[in-house]
Scaffold this motif. Sequence first.
Motif, short mmCIF file in Angstrom:
data_model
loop_
_atom_site.label_atom_id
_atom_site.label_comp_id
_atom_site.label_asym_id
_atom_site.label_seq_id
_atom_site.Cartn_x
_atom_site.Cartn_y
_atom_site.Cartn_z
N THR A 17 27.15 17.28 9.23
CA THR A 17 25.76 17.34 9.66
C THR A 17 25.56 16.45 10.88
OG1 THR A 17 23.48 16.94 9.00
CG2 THR A 17 25.13 15.47 8.07
N THR A 18 24.58 16.84 11.72
CA THR A 18 24.26 16.03 12.90
C THR A 18 22.99 15.20 12.69
OG1 THR A 18 23.02 17.90 13.83
CG2 THR A 18 25.34 17.69 14.46
N ASP A 19 22.42 15.22 11.50
CA ASP A 19 21.21 14.42 11.23
C ASP A 19 21.53 12.95 11.27
OD1 ASP A 19 19.94 16.80 10.87
OD2 ASP A 19 20.07 16.78 8.67
N ARG A 20 20.46 12.17 11.63
CA ARG A 20 20.62 10.72 11.64
C ARG A 20 20.74 10.21 10.21
NH1 ARG A 20 19.27 7.75 16.02
NH2 ARG A 20 18.59 6.05 14.66
N PRO A 21 21.49 9.14 10.01
CA PRO A 21 21.57 8.56 8.67
C PRO A 21 20.22 8.04 8.21
CG PRO A 21 23.33 7.74 10.09
CD PRO A 21 22.37 8.47 10.97
N CYS A 22 20.00 7.92 6.95
CA CYS A 22 18.75 7.43 6.38
C CYS A 22 18.57 5.95 6.69
CB CYS A 22 18.72 7.65 4.88
SG CYS A 22 18.74 9.39 4.41
N GLU A 23 17.32 5.52 6.80
CA GLU A 23 17.00 4.10 6.98
C GLU A 23 17.08 3.41 5.63
OE1 GLU A 23 16.54 0.69 8.34
OE2 GLU A 23 16.31 2.28 9.84
N ARG A 24 18.11 2.63 5.45
CA ARG A 24 18.37 2.02 4.16
C ARG A 24 17.65 0.69 3.97
NH1 ARG A 24 22.78 4.31 1.47
NH2 ARG A 24 23.85 5.92 2.67
N LYS A 25 17.14 0.06 5.05
CA LYS A 25 16.54 -1.26 4.94
C LYS A 25 15.03 -1.24 5.22
CE LYS A 25 20.82 -3.62 6.20
NZ LYS A 25 21.46 -4.60 7.09
N GLY A 26 14.41 -0.08 5.27
CA GLY A 26 12.97 0.00 5.54
C GLY A 26 12.15 -0.28 4.31
N ASN A 27 10.78 -0.34 4.51
CA ASN A 27 9.84 -0.56 3.41
C ASN A 27 9.36 0.80 2.94
OD1 ASN A 27 6.55 -1.02 2.88
ND2 ASN A 27 7.96 -2.37 1.80
N HIS A 28 9.55 1.05 1.64
CA HIS A 28 9.21 2.35 1.08
C HIS A 28 8.46 2.15 -0.22
CE1 HIS A 28 11.90 4.17 4.05
NE2 HIS A 28 12.84 3.30 3.66
N PRO A 29 7.16 1.79 -0.17
CA PRO A 29 6.37 1.61 -1.41
C PRO A 29 6.16 2.95 -2.10
CG PRO A 29 4.95 1.51 0.48
CD PRO A 29 6.34 1.58 1.04
N PRO A 30 5.68 2.91 -3.35
CA PRO A 30 5.42 4.18 -4.04
C PRO A 30 4.41 5.03 -3.30
CG PRO A 30 5.41 2.35 -5.58
CD PRO A 30 5.46 1.75 -4.21
N GLY A 31 4.73 6.29 -3.11
CA GLY A 31 3.82 7.21 -2.42
C GLY A 31 2.76 7.77 -3.35
N GLU A 32 1.97 8.68 -2.78
CA GLU A 32 0.86 9.26 -3.54
C GLU A 32 1.35 10.01 -4.76
OE1 GLU A 32 -2.99 9.58 -4.45
OE2 GLU A 32 -2.18 8.52 -2.72
N ALA B 175 4.04 9.48 -6.55
CA ALA B 175 4.53 8.51 -7.52
C ALA B 175 3.39 7.80 -8.21
CB ALA B 175 5.47 7.51 -6.83
N ARG B 176 2.33 7.44 -7.42
CA ARG B 176 1.18 6.74 -8.03
C ARG B 176 0.44 7.65 -9.00
NH1 ARG B 176 0.60 4.68 -2.71
NH2 ARG B 176 -1.12 6.14 -2.28
N ALA B 177 0.37 8.97 -8.66
CA ALA B 177 -0.31 9.91 -9.56
C ALA B 177 0.45 10.02 -10.89
CB ALA B 177 -0.41 11.27 -8.89
N GLU B 178 1.76 10.08 -10.81
CA GLU B 178 2.56 10.14 -12.04
C GLU B 178 2.43 8.86 -12.85
OE1 GLU B 178 4.20 12.60 -13.36
OE2 GLU B 178 3.65 13.97 -11.73
N ALA B 179 2.35 7.70 -12.16
CA ALA B 179 2.19 6.44 -12.88
C ALA B 179 0.86 6.39 -13.61
CB ALA B 179 2.30 5.28 -11.89
N SER B 180 -0.21 6.97 -13.00
CA SER B 180 -1.52 6.99 -13.65
C SER B 180 -1.47 7.82 -14.92
CB SER B 180 -2.57 7.56 -12.68
OG SER B 180 -2.67 6.73 -11.53
N LEU B 181 -0.77 8.95 -14.87
CA LEU B 181 -0.65 9.77 -16.07
C LEU B 181 0.09 9.03 -17.18
CD1 LEU B 181 0.22 13.23 -14.45
CD2 LEU B 181 -1.96 12.51 -15.45
#
Length: 434
Positions: free
Chosen positions: A387-402, A404-410
Amino acid sequence: MLTQGEDVEVHALASRGWSVSAIARHLDRDRKTVRAYVRGERQPGVRAAVRPDPLAPFAAYLAARFADDPHIWATALFDEVAPLGYRLSYVSFARQLRLAGLRPHCEPCAGVSGRETIEIAHPAGEEMQWDWFERRRAPWGATAYVLLGTLPHSGRVRGVLAESLDQPHLIEAMDAVMRRHGGTPRIWRTDRLATVIVTGSREVQPSFAPVAKYYGTVVEPCPPRRGNRKGAVESSVRYVCGRWWRTMTALTPAQAQTSLDAFCSGTADARRRPAGNGAWTTTGALADAEPMLALPAAPYPATVIVSRQIGVNAAVAFRGNSYSVPPGLAGAQAQCRHRLGTGTLEIWSPAGAQLASHRLAPDGAGTLVRTAGHRADLERVVLAAFTTDRPCERKGNHPPGEPARAEASLLLAGLGPDVTVDLADWAELAEVTR
């Protein structure tokens, strides 16, 4: 205890009329000892027992037990005589039992030890004796199976390493041994190998009979439980194991085969043999003079089958080389089939589908044999995984998204309402109870 010379002197002096006391003073011995020798109660060189034989009271019982079972273990007998009053240890019991000679002789179980022997005549070129020896934990991490063929007339031995003891590997190894000898004798002598002789009989296996006919020989099995009939190859097994195997430095089967060939044609063939009239020759020279039958141009066409695991490079290993298969089968098992006398290797799946067919490379060459079609297919699979895609950013900030928060509420809703405590009510209750 008197010596033989003193015993002779005692009897000579006694015959002249000397008294026991006079003989005792002359020899500086005790009178009771001299009297016992004069009366014949003691023998020179045999020390008188200082106590009764502890086994004597049990001799009749032991004789009866040996009549019941001549092979009963001494430990079992000790367990029986101990409750009957025997007070010494098992070590003493076993020693006294052996010295007393109470156990009867069993001829069928005695083997050849102590028997009379005679040399068996082996005319030149008449017979070859065969036998396997195997050694676990070989330097290459597997069991080593070595087939030895010995000419008993000269004592020349040749050997071949095989991967298995099955019949196709046996036939292949026998052919290789005979080609190292330069021919075949008229008789093949084996023990009762299940791959050669029908178990419990003297009949040749129906699957092996065509092999003997192909080479023009006769198969002669040893009599039952008489492995010493092929004593020449038994001696070769001891010799090769002691002189070659124990000091071998090879790390692969191919290296071991090269080492064995060098040993047999060098050290083993250089052994001296009497040639008659005080002259001496060598094993190799004696064997070279043996008349042998010519071998067919190709080995008997048996099919050798071995199982191999397909590697991540889409290839299987076979006798020091690698042979390609179609991609996508890494980790699966495959069967390598080689028909003796041909230069072809076929690779089959366990389900019976042929995966590939290759020309055999020389054993141990370390060659990777890959067809152009397999190479193209493998390149296509490998390139498709790139693949020619860039590698993933392994050291970035990735808080729970929308999501994930919806599933946590359930998940939290399923736990029920939160428990709350009103501090004012708690203080009022405390005041009332005071």
